[in-house]
Design a protein around this motif. Structure first.
Motif, PDB file in Angstrom:
ATOM      1  N   LEU A 110       0.847  -1.201   0.000  1.00  0.00           N
ATOM      2  CA  LEU A 110       0.000   0.000   0.000  1.00  0.00           C
ATOM      3  C   LEU A 110       0.880   1.248   0.000  1.00  0.00           C
ATOM      4  O   LEU A 110       0.591   2.226  -0.694  1.00  0.00           O
ATOM      5  N   ARG A 155      -1.121   4.588  -1.490  1.00  0.00           N
ATOM      6  CA  ARG A 155      -2.539   4.566  -1.192  1.00  0.00           C
ATOM      7  C   ARG A 155      -2.749   4.968   0.258  1.00  0.00           C
ATOM      8  O   ARG A 155      -1.885   4.766   1.093  1.00  0.00           O
ATOM      9  N   THR A 183      -2.174  -1.333  -7.417  1.00  0.00           N
ATOM     10  CA  THR A 183      -2.831  -1.966  -6.273  1.00  0.00           C
ATOM     11  C   THR A 183      -3.441  -3.304  -6.672  1.00  0.00           C
ATOM     12  O   THR A 183      -3.330  -4.291  -5.936  1.00  0.00           O
TER      13      THR A 183
END
Lengths: 171, 323
Positions: B202, B207, B243
């Motif tokens: 992540l 993110r 992702t």
């Protein structure tokens, strides 16, 4: 002139490598230089991959393009070397020595190329497919070259400790 | 040559599917976020707003393409497509089933990590080439974050490699299929390594809760501040594709990939696991807040790095004495 596909691909990659490598020294801006160096690493990695040395190809990207160049860029930005200042004298000691060394290397390479003649690949057919794999490289690294390998890791440890000592105001 | 054709055709299929899933995951995310906040989300374009991504792209295509006067035009224009290429490139070595894979390299895990590590370069380049203070700050944060989280990411990915005894992702999945999924057994290694891997991934994809490079409350839009239209969309897309692909990698390394437990193994399991993990990441995104820069570094160096080193050492001991 008839090229095989792999020869054509090699020529393409070789030209791209040389072109981006020359951009590294031709670029005015250090960041542009660094980005051209990243491109050079990628094309070099592609050439390694074409030679079936997958491990070296991937390590080239992971270590050089992924880690070292990122740190390079970070340092260049922190120092903000955008202003290079007025150009100094054209002929300096560094330039003379550097030029001489480059010329010497060029002569050596030309001599080596003149002596070189194409000889067929020796060894069993198919054996070439194995030499670049992770098992082959790892096996060599941890048996025959164990001592140099460990010595290098010790060197890196010393460098790391040195960096911490330099960075800390009081140890 | 057949390997080349196989790689090219499967690669084309995988890229197409990835892009389509990414586009519609935008709709899914907006719907999910809306439900979590007692809203309706997109409703106007198509049934339940499902055609919204297509409308968005059409809108973005019509936007004016602006390059700031003092920007480095070459690098500025180069950064968005390179970001997408890096994000998609990772997918090449991910096996979705024993046959659906572009190239199951013998250095698969290393390749995935290498291309993942390079993803920060276009982000940084965009930040620098924009000639904008906020973008530059975003770029520097991205570099600092990526360099730090690279360490726990690599160490966590090393745990399944040690347990399965191979860097070929297909072989790692096969090992889990023959024995147990790594999150099931040895769970005391598998679960922490999986959690660390997902957190670091992540952070690498920038993110939430690790999106400080584009922290909109401080940096306008971070590295993407100066980008307009499709070029902005490319960055957006790169983040989502990264992702999604990283979810696929985590599913293959820790969740058994195409293995279905007692059921027949197949492509659908891999797709299900990937999408499930991907949706879970959306959940995290809309639940958590953003970390501060120093908190981010503390989490990485004080907790994730030592624990992942301990995990790797334990995995080695486990393989020698038990496995």
């Amino acid at each position: 002139m008839n090229f095989s596909v792999s020869e054509a691909v090699f020529l393409l990659l070789a030209f791209a490598t040389v072109f981006s490598a020359s951009l590294v020294i031709a670029a005015r801006n250090p960041i542009n230089s660094a980005m051209a160096l990243v491109a050079t690493f990628f094309f070099l990695a592609a050439i390694y991959a074409q030679l079936l040395a997958h491990t070296i190809a991937v390590l080239q990207i992971l270590v050089y393009a992924g880690a070292i160049m990122v740190l390079f860029l970070f340092v260049i930005m922190l120092l903000s070397l955008t202003d290079l200042g007025a150009p100094g004298p054209r002929v300096t000691f560094h330039r003379v020595v550097g030029g001489a060394a480059a010329f010497g290397l060029f002569v050596a390479l030309v001599l080596a190329l003149l002596r070189w003649h194409a000889n067929p690949v020796t060894g069993r057919p198919g054996s070439g497919l194995r030499f670049g794999t992770l098992e082959a490289v790892g096996g060599l690294l941890y048996t025959r070259w164990l001592l140099p390998f460990e010595a290098v890791s010790l060197l890196l440890l010393v460098a790391m400790v040195g960096a911490v000592v330099v960075a800390k105001p009081r140890v | 040559m057949s390997g080349f054709v196989h790689g090219l055709s499967y690669g084309a299929v995988i890229v197409t599917v990835l892009m389509t899933v990414t586009a519609f995951s935008l709709w899914f995310e907006r719907k999910l976020a809306a439900r979590m906040q007692s809203r309706l989300g997109p409703t106007l374009v198509g049934p339940a707003g499902i055609l919204q991504p297509i409308a968005d792209v059409l809108k973005l295509l019509q936007k004016e393409d602006i390059v700031p006067l003092k920007a480095d035009a070459v690098l500025f224009n180069l950064a968005p497509p390179v970001a997408v290429v890096c994000a998609i490139g990772v997918a090449a070595a991910v096996p979705f089933s024993p046959t659906v894979v572009a190239a199951d390299l013998d250095v698969g895990v290393l390749y995935v990590l290498a291309i993942g590590a390079v993803t920060v370069l276009p982000v940084f380049t965009a930040g620098w080439a924009s000639n904008n203070k906020l973008a530059l700050l975003g770029g520097m944060r991205a570099v600092a974050q990526s360099v730090s989280y690279e360490v726990p990411l690599v160490l966590a990915a090393l745990v399944p490699v040690i347990l399965a005894g191979s860097m070929r992702i297909g072989a790692i999945v096969q090992f889990q299929s023959d024995h147990h999924w790594f999150v099931a057994w040895p769970f005391f290694l598998g679960i922490p390594a999986f959690v660390i891997f997902v957190l670091a991934m992540l952070a690498e994809a920038n993110r939430i809760p690790f999106d400080i490079p584009e922290a909109e409350s401080e940096l306008v839009a971070g590295v993407t501040t100066e980008y307009t239209g499709m070029k902005f969309a490319l960055f957006y897309m790169a983040e989502y594709v990264h992702t999604l692909v990283a979810s696929a990698v985590a599913s293959a390394l820790f969740l058994g990939g195409w293995d279905g437990g007692p059921f027949r193994p197949g492509l659908h399991w891999m797709v299900l696991k990937t999408l499930f993990l991907f949706a879970g990441l959306y959940w995290i995104r809309w639940t958590l807040l953003r970390f501060r820069s120093d908190q981010l570094m503390r989490l990485c160096w004080r907790y994730l790095v030592p624990s992942s080193i301990a995990l790797v050492a334990t995995a080695g001991v486990w393989v020698v004495f038990v496995g």
